[in-house]
Design an enzyme around this catalytic site. Structure first.
Site, PDB file in Angstrom:
ATOM      1  N   HIS A 154       0.833  -1.212   0.000  1.00  0.00           N
ATOM      2  CA  HIS A 154       0.000   0.000   0.000  1.00  0.00           C
ATOM      3  C   HIS A 154       0.868   1.263   0.000  1.00  0.00           C
ATOM      4  O   HIS A 154       0.445   2.320  -0.493  1.00  0.00           O
ATOM      5  CB  HIS A 154      -0.924  -0.009   1.231  1.00  0.00           C
ATOM      6  N   ASP A 370      -8.822  -7.079 -19.568  1.00  0.00           N
ATOM      7  CA  ASP A 370      -8.697  -8.159 -20.549  1.00  0.00           C
ATOM      8  C   ASP A 370      -7.222  -8.363 -20.896  1.00  0.00           C
ATOM      9  O   ASP A 370      -6.594  -7.507 -21.517  1.00  0.00           O
ATOM     10  CB  ASP A 370      -9.502  -7.804 -21.800  1.00  0.00           C
TER      11      ASP A 370
END
Length: 431
Positions: A154, A370
């Site tokens: 993070h 994708d």
């Protein structure tokens, strides 16, 4: 039992082109420095029919080749954390694991943590030592489906940063000849530290003990009904999915609370990249922790104060107030973190009420990423080790168009009341 039966390989993927010495050091902003050694995981599931035409070894090669090219642009993420304020961009590389799981994908899809190697729990890491900045993993299931997992410290970025990285990695996997626009890495000068030397990062201890994690689905039709209800009872025009779902979950969670504080507040996150008031203006593809928070008033936990229309009105007002100031210089989250750093408490613990934190990735189309074999049947982001916390994500594409998946963390007692709340169940389906 679901058990990982074999690790196929572990590779270190380095940037395709060496990072020039002029870019050797990357200094983290003050907000980056506040984040401890907490990882943010993402998992994308693809069934057999989407990957059946690609041999196993070729799939791995496609992904690692494109990952290497992507890291040329995201070179700090392939570096080494030297201290809490500095990354050495030394092309150390990213760990890429490939393994087999002796289970069908449908048994694991609701337990995405199982797709991380050797018990690495990306959401619960609270070690004070610096681990790898990023990791990736390709998991092959017995049924022929695969899961692609990505895990990011993070400290190097927020969900928006992860989205742009994954979007670019997916693009280069689909088309190795495509060109990327270099992202802009937020520097320490955007949010300079008031301290000399690196900040000793507060280690955020996991708070999951006794905490229950539950998923809820809000279909588009139910969200539209919720919006209509709020619009009819308030002056809020065009309430958003984020506003109405966050308000409803908070309302029901606060009503379910067994806390003796009797008062509560909703804290929401906001992306600084989209705010015109940010000075200097931030490019949309800024990489780093570019967020702030805004809050509702503190409410007494009884029905009149927790009307849904009032909550959405207050959220909209707080959001408007946020847009009128320069949140790089007056960042509420930085102020909160500095306060916590000086007092030795965790952020938001200083408020004399029960605090609920809401965050959202609805603006980012993780579910449409994708990599050359179609969109994932499910995209999941791990939820942080925080109680009274919920995250809103888009439902899988084609499942419920413009629906919302909510992942809610509450303590066991509160969750037992919350998940049976009639106001909640009128609009949400527990999963």
């Amino acid at each position: 039992t679901i058990k990982m039966i074999s690790t196929i390989s572990k590779k270190i993927i380095k940037p395709f082109s060496p990072t020039p010495y002029t870019k050797r050091w990357h200094n983290l902003s003050l907000l980056d420095q506040f984040f401890g050694n907490i990882y943010v995981p993402f998992v994308f599931f693809y069934p057999k029919h989407q990957v059946a035409t690609i041999p196993k070894h070729k799939l791995s090669k496609f992904l690692t080749n494109s990952l290497s090219k992507t890291l040329t642009f995201y070179y700090p993420w392939a570096g080494s954390l030297k201290n809490n304020a500095t990354i050495e961009c030394d092309d150390h590389g990213v760990e890429f694991f490939e393994l087999e799981i002796n289970s069908s994908m449908d048994k694991v899809i609701h337990h995405p943590d199982l797709t991380f190697l050797q018990g690495l729990s990306c959401r619960d890491s609270s070690s004070s030592t610096f681990g790898p900045l990023t990791l990736a993993q390709l998991s092959h299931f017995k049924c022929g489906g695969v899961a692609l997992s990505f895990c990011m410290l993070h400290k190097v970025g927020d969900a928006c940063s992860a989205y742009y990285f994954l979007r670019d990695w997916a693009r280069l996997t689909r088309d190795p000849k495509s060109t990327l626009s270099p992202p802009y890495f937020a520097k320490d000068s955007l949010m300079p530290s008031p301290f000399d030397g690196p900040l000793v990062s507060p280690v955020v201890e996991p708070k999951m003990e006794g905490c229950i994690h539950q998923r809820f689905i809000f279909s588009e039709s139910k969200i539209n009904a919720l919006k209509a209800l709020v619009a009819a009872e308030s002056c809020v025009q065009n309430p958003t999915r984020n506003e109405v779902v966050s308000a409803l979950i908070y309302k029901c969670a606060a009503s379910s609370s067994t806390s003796n504080l009797g008062r509560s507040q909703l804290v929401l996150t906001s992306n600084l990249r989209s705010q015109a008031s940010s000075q200097p203006p931030l490019p949309p593809t800024t990489i780093g922790n570019m967020v702030t928070i805004f809050s509702t008033p503190i409410y007494e936990n009884h029905e009149r104060d927790l009307r849904l229309s009032k909550l959405v009105t207050d959220i909209r007002k707080s959001k408007h107030d946020l847009s009128t100031r320069n949140n790089l210089q007056e960042n509420e989250l930085v102020i909160e973190m500095l306060d916590a750093y000086k007092t030795g408490k965790l952020p938001l613990q200083q408020r004399n009420c029960h605090v609920y934190i809401a965050t959202s990735t609805l603006a980012f189309e993780f579910e449409k990423l994708d990599f050359g074999f179609g969109k994932p049947t499910r995209a999941r982001q791990g939820i942080g080790p925080i109680s009274n916390f919920f995250i809103l994500t888009n439902t899988p594409d084609g499942d419920h168009d413009r629906g919302v998946e909510a992942f809610v963390n509450l303590n066991e007692q509160d969750m037992s009341v919350f998940k049976n709340d009639n106001d909640l169940l009128q609009f949400a389906i527990p999963v």
